[in-house]
Design an enzyme around this catalytic site. Structure first.
Site, short mmCIF file in Angstrom:
data_model
loop_
_atom_site.label_atom_id
_atom_site.label_comp_id
_atom_site.label_asym_id
_atom_site.label_seq_id
_atom_site.Cartn_x
_atom_site.Cartn_y
_atom_site.Cartn_z
N THR A 130 0.82 -1.21 0.00
CA THR A 130 0.00 0.00 0.00
C THR A 130 0.85 1.26 0.00
O THR A 130 0.51 2.25 -0.65
CB THR A 130 -0.92 0.01 1.24
OG1 THR A 130 -1.72 -1.16 1.22
CG2 THR A 130 -1.79 1.24 1.27
N HIS A 138 -7.94 2.13 -11.42
CA HIS A 138 -8.00 1.52 -12.75
C HIS A 138 -9.44 1.20 -13.13
O HIS A 138 -10.28 0.99 -12.27
CB HIS A 138 -7.21 0.21 -12.75
CG HIS A 138 -5.75 0.38 -12.49
ND1 HIS A 138 -4.85 0.69 -13.48
CD2 HIS A 138 -5.03 0.28 -11.34
CE1 HIS A 138 -3.63 0.76 -12.95
NE2 HIS A 138 -3.71 0.52 -11.66
N VAL A 273 1.55 -11.63 13.89
CA VAL A 273 1.05 -12.99 14.10
C VAL A 273 2.21 -13.95 13.95
O VAL A 273 2.90 -13.93 12.92
CB VAL A 273 -0.07 -13.31 13.08
CG1 VAL A 273 -0.47 -14.78 13.17
CG2 VAL A 273 -1.26 -12.41 13.31
N LYS A 353 0.97 -3.76 -16.15
CA LYS A 353 0.27 -2.88 -17.08
C LYS A 353 1.21 -1.81 -17.64
O LYS A 353 0.81 -1.02 -18.46
CB LYS A 353 -0.93 -2.22 -16.38
CG LYS A 353 -2.05 -3.23 -16.12
CD LYS A 353 -3.29 -2.56 -15.57
CE LYS A 353 -3.19 -2.22 -14.10
NZ LYS A 353 -3.11 -3.41 -13.25
N CYS A 506 8.50 22.94 3.48
CA CYS A 506 8.17 22.67 2.08
C CYS A 506 6.68 22.42 1.86
O CYS A 506 6.11 22.80 0.85
CB CYS A 506 8.95 21.45 1.58
SG CYS A 506 10.75 21.64 1.72
#
Lengths: 587, 123, 416
Positions: A130, A138, A273, A353, A506
């Site tokens: 992520t 998409h 886990v 892609k 910034c």
């Protein structure tokens, strides 16, 4: 196809191309073992077997060239002072993995009267694939027909308008231009190639786009160059996909997690886990923070999904990591492109892609991602070759682009299975374990419907799911100083002076916002988490100015010495100690 | 007979002055383009000294350390030991620029003084 | 809206000198805006000496140098605003914010830009590898050691032989860390010889010229870097790769003038200096906006920065009182042979000051050169230099009267 026949078919392939490899079939799943020389061969083997009529591939073949992964012993990464939640004894559903998929699932399930516990092994949500997601929404046009990826993606993209509004996250529908150029058909003489591109290929793309619900339009060269004046002159024609969009993966994941928690779910960070005992109906999930029992486990563990399933005793697929690196350019050059732009090159790579030139929701420009098979599930290095290949590939789409404005590059690891499709199924071997694996692109786009699919699987699996009346899909984002008008800024600082202390020069991020992130329901506990939530450190100077100040704020807020502040959890401390200490110890 | 090389720092020419000596007695100095180079090489050979600038821990100030400097040159070979000695020191805020932080470090007769004003921490 | 005569953005050496000069030259209402909680800019963390040799005839430390100016400012009626960040800027107007005053909407008859510079980062030089903790630009590490009192690492590799990197090599060593070496991609060191001697040689820290870093290993914290020699095209030579185990990579690979606000005001920029084009009064292409210090071009000596600030302050004060007389024909100043850049890039005023100083840097190291100032064929000034080096900025000062009738172009070049 029955197991025996399948086995023979695979053995034929092995005898022909991969010696020393053994296969066994279990309920349609091919299990491969043995040793090959290189990792690329191992992946090739997995892919070739995956193309046959197997349910999935468990590829335990090792590669001679690959040294064993040196993984740290699991343990808590954060001191108690910073983070010390108590894991409940049990939950109706335990979700393993806090990426965009896990968080969409948590939110979806929080619609129901359920005790939900999401366990994330890193110190923040969204730290796996992520984190470095290009976050394109998409339409599904780039997926192979017949895949679950295509089916879910095509139905999911229209949901983002509503989702982004509900969750108060920035979302843009800037559209994608698939550009056909003189190099689209490299092996074909140019006058044929140009003709074919303009007349046939463009129309094929257009009709494919229509099939996924988009409203595509063919754009001829003259208009194309007006739309995108900085596009390469090699362009012949393009197909505009107006429904292609872009979102911010960090803010989306944060919003999903917050909304889930808002609606009663619990999210546990720094909780890894390390074992699952699936004895009977209640499964015991053993973590670095204690044990929790659950009837249902949703395995959304990304690159470790196969390891998690294995812990529960289910070897039903294998994840083979595929890294993708991206270059990020400064905001000021955002005007360089007006749409997402990708160049079509045939034949297409079957597994990617091809990436694009993108403008993020914050107006930075992204080039990438690459797609490189890697044996290391945590290989987020960006190699010199990748940097050069990205500069070359996208520099030829947008020539005359000054790469001086490069401010960062990063990498993330995708988590595909060998069948290269989403694997969203209840485990055959372990009752109550639902595998949500192989969520590679278009995973983020498809996540809303992946979550709904998981809810259905749970329902069918016997989980009593009663909708909550109090469920509130609306989540409001915390203050973003930079987005306010002058009047709003004035009012805000008057009410809370901490918003008048600009920490990140910034991006104009204030101390107030940083504190909001630290104190949020999904707390930001280290420098990187603050960066993802607030954008402090994402600008031109990459934390040169705000770094020390953010570290100071973290030390102050958690009442820890500066030396305990980390970049992203234990092991990534910024400092080795106070000055003078080693001198006093007579080094 | 031993040959030493000293890069003179007096001007941008940075002459690499070669000094030949035997048993501590200087026999020859060459490669310098002016007298300064000769003087520098002699100084560096017979008694190299340096200004020491570092920090010292502070109690009760707006910063945890205060920058300090030696008020004069310290023999180069004593610098590391000076650092160890000063590591033990803790100064108290408020401090004014020029305040003496440490007197006569390592018997050199050199004072270590503060380089800045440092206010007390109000908190 | 607050009306001021001169607003100075940045309270470092440039801004301090500019504010004082503007005040002393007649501007009554001078505001000095500083984003940090105290004045001094970068100087409070530059605890080494070498500052003020020209202006004060003493070798001061950075904080001592800053203290001199801070003490002067305290004696004046200059309004100092700390913790104040300028968010937006346009001609004669700026928006700033701080916790105490909230939003400040300031109308200024003149604005002096003194925002200094930022450090070049790792991604900008494309070092491949991971992105763990332990990678610092030299200035950030300097702040951590000298102001926060914490050690960024124990075993350090430094890329870049600019002065900040050299200074930090010594600083790390004195505080007990091990500096494995300094690696420099060019074939000449980037910093002053004084620093090579007193920071590297003194501590037996090797300097490897024509080298760069080609990989960083370590997922959480730096574990190892790979160095390699480079060829004449600065391409790494694969066979020379060498792994060095360390926990810190320090980058001293260049400073970039910080001009986001300047760009907001559409100030014309010089692509070589990275800063605004300025005239002899330090005025930019936008009337009433001046620029001085590292924001205009990166300096070596703070003394020059203070001088530039002084000039800008005078310019701003005279701009307000309409004392500045513009020439009929502005003179473009060009750099000729072996000159990388010259500041000011344009002479626009009549009689601004008795003297005019040109600041320049050369492209290549050269010995026995003659620096000349030409107006077409006419020689206006010449000076012999034993050696010129890119890291050492050169000053040419001459009486302004020599530039009275020079036409529209001047060239400065290094002749053999």
């Amino acid at each position: 196809m029955e197991d025996a026949k399948l086995k023979r078919k695979i053995e034929k392939l092995l005898n022909k191309e991969f010696s020393g490899i053994e296969v066994s079939i279990d309920d349609g799943i091919a299990h491969l073992s043995g040793e090959l020389n290189s990792w690329n061969e191992v992946v090739e083997l997995g892919h070739k077997v995956g193309k046959l009529e197997v349910e999935e591939v468990v590829n335990l073949v090792t590669a001679k060239e690959v040294k064993a992964e040196r993984r740290e012993k699991p343990g808590l990464k954060l001191p108690k002072k910073i983070y010390d939640p108590t894991l409940p004894k049990s939950a109706d559903v335990v979700i393993i993995g806090g990426g965009v998929t896990g968080c969409f699932i948590a939110r979806e399930l929080s619609r129901y009267n359920l005790d939900i516990a999401l366990l994330e092994k890193e110190c923040d949500i969204g730290e796996g694939g992520t984190k470095s997601n290009s976050a394109q929404i998409h339409t599904g046009i780039g997926e192979h027909s017949g895949t679950l990826k295509k089916e879910l993606c095509a139905k999911s993209w229209p949901l983002y308008e509503k989702i982004s509004e509900e969750l108060d996250v920035p979302y843009k529908k800037d559209g994608l231009l698939v550009v056909l150029t003189k190099d689209t058909l490299p092996k074909v003489p140019s006058f044929i190639a140009n003709f074919v591109s303009r007349t046939i290929i463009a129309h094929v793309i257009k009709s494919k786009a229509k099939k996924v619900g988009d409203e595509p339009r063919i754009v001829k060269k003259e208009e194309l160059m007006e739309m995108e004046p900085n596009l390469t002159d090699r362009a012949l024609v393009a197909v505009l996909m107006p429904n292609y969009g872009i979102i911010c993966p960090h803010r989306l994941t944060e919003a999903l997690a917050e909304n889930a928690v808002q609606n009663g779910a619990s999210i546990f960070l720094d909780t890894e886990v390390i074992g699952i005992s699936p004895n009977g109906e209640m499964k015991k999930v053993i973590t670095t923070r204690g044990e929790i029992e659950a009837k249902f486990i949703v395995n959304a563990a990304g690159v470790y999904a196969d390891k998690i399933a294995e812990m529960a005793g289910a070897k039903e697929f294998t994840i083979h990591p595929r890294k993708g690196s991206t270059l990020l350019f400064d905001k000021g050059v955002g005007d360089y492109v007006n749409h997402q732009i990708s160049e079509m090159k045939l034949p297409q790579d079957p597994h990617t892609k091809g990436g694009a030139v993108l403008k993020t929701v914050d107006e930075n420009i992204n080039w990438g991602p690459t797609a490189i098979e890697t044996a290391d599930r945590e290989d987020t290095s960006v190699t010199a070759e990748e940097i050069q290949s990205i500069l070359k590939k996208y520099g030829s789409i947008i020539p005359n682009f000054s790469t001086n404005s490069l401010i960062a590059y990063f990498s993330g690891v995708r988590a595909p299975t060998y069948k290269e499709d989403f694997y969203i199924k209840p485990s055959k071997k372990v009752r109550g374990l639902i595998n949500v694996a192989g969520i590679q692109s278009p995973g983020l786009t498809a996540a809303p419907l992946i979550a709904k699919m998981v809810a259905d699987i749970l329902k069918n699996g016997g989980l009593e799911m009663v909708e909550k009346e109090s469920f509130n899909p609306i989540r409001k984002k915390s203050t973003v100083f930079e987005d306010l008008t002058l009047e709003e800024k004035e009012k805000l600082v008057g009410e809370n002076p901490l918003y008048g202390n600009v920490v990140c020069r910034c991006e104009h991020v204030t101390e107030g916002e940083i504190l909001d992130a630290i104190r949020s329901p999904i707390p930001a506990l280290n420098v990187d988490a603050i960066k993802r939530r607030t954008r402090a450190g994402m600008g031109r100077c990459q934390g040169g100015f705000c770094g020390p100040r953010v570290a100071e704020i973290l030390a102050r807020e958690f009442d820890i010495p500066l030396e305990k502040v980390t970049k992203d959890g234990g092991g990534s401390e910024l400092f080795v100690g106070k000055t003078k200490v080693s001198l006093m110890e007579g080094k | 007979m031993k040959k030493h090389r000293f890069v003179c720092i007096d001007c941008p020419l940075s002459c690499e002055v070669a000094l030949t000596e035997e048993d501590g007695k200087i026999l020859e100095i060459k490669n310098n383009r002016c007298k300064k180079g000769e003087e520098y090489a002699i100084a560096e050979f017979t008694n190299p000294v340096r200004i020491l600038t570092t920090t010292v821990r502070v109690e009760g100030g707006i910063l945890p350390v205060v920058p300090v400097r030696s008020k004069g040159h310290i023999p180069k070979k004593l610098i590391r030991e000076c650092m160890r000695e000063l590591a033990k020191v803790e100064a108290n805020a408020p401090i004014k620029c020029g305040d003496m932080i440490y007197e006569n470090v390592l018997n050199t007769g050199i004072y270590i003084v503060s380089s800045r004003d440092l206010q007390e921490d109000e908190a | 809206m607050i009306d001021v005569d001169v607003a100075v953005i940045g309270g470092g050496p440039a801004g301090l000198a500019a504010a004082l000069s503007a005040y002393r030259n007649g501007a009554k209402n001078v505001w000095l805006l500083e984003r940090n909680p105290e004045l001094g800019g970068i100087l409070p963390q530059c605890i080494h000496d070498g500052f003020g040799n020209f202006i004060f005839k003493e070798m001061l430390t950075g904080p001592e140098y800053a203290q001199r100016y801070i003490d002067e400012v305290k004696k004046t009626g200059i309004t100092v605003k700390l913790n104040t960040m300028v968010l937006e800027m346009g001609p004669e107007r700026l928006i700033a914010v701080n916790p105490k005053d909230g939003l400040l909407d300031i109308k200024a008859k003149a604005i002096i830009l003194a925002m200094g510079c930022r450090e070049r980062t790792r991604p900008q030089i494309l070092i491949p590898g991971y992105r763990p903790a332990g990678i610092y630009t030299a200035g950030v590490a300097q702040r951590y050691i000298n102001m926060e009192g914490v050690m960024p690492g124990k075993k350090v590799v430094i890329l870049g032989s600019g002065d900040v990197g050299l200074i930090m090599a010594r600083r790390f060593t004195l505080e007990g860390a091990k500096v494995e070496g300094v690696y420099e991609i060019m074939s000449n060191p980037g910093g002053l010889t004084r620093n090579i001697v007193q920071c590297l040689n003194d501590y037996d820290i090797p300097l490897h010229l024509s080298h760069t870093i080609v990989n960083i290993k370590g997922k959480k914290r730096v574990e190892e870097v790979t160095v390699a020699q480079v060829d004449s095209q600065m391409t790494p030579i694969k066979s020379t790769k060498r792994d060095i185990s360390c926990d810190t990579l320090l980058l001293s690979v260049g400073l970039i003038p910080e001009n986001e606000l300047s760009k907001m005001a559409d100030v014309a920029m010089d692509p070589i200096t990275g800063g605004p084009v300025v005239d002899e009064a330090m005025e930019t292409s936008v009337s009433g906006i001046f620029a001085c210090g590292n924001v205009a071009h990166v300096h070596d000596l703070v003394d020059d920065v203070s001088k530039a600030g002084e000039t800008a302050g005078k310019g701003a004060a005279e701009h307000i009182s309409d004392k500045i007389k513009k020439r009929k024909v502005p003179v473009i100043v060009k750099g000729g042979r072996n000159i990388r850049y010259v500041v000011p890039q344009i002479i626009r005023n009549e009689d601004f000051d008795k003297r005019i100083t040109f600041y320049l840097r050369v492209n290549d190291v050269e010995e026995d050169v003659k620096l000349v100032l030409l107006s077409g064929e006419k020689l206006l000034y010449k000076r012999k230099e034993n050696v010129v080096k890119p890291p050492e900025m050169v000053r040419l000062t001459l009486l302004s009267k020599f530039l009275e009738n020079v036409g529209n172009e001047l060239t400065i070049e290094a002749q053999k």
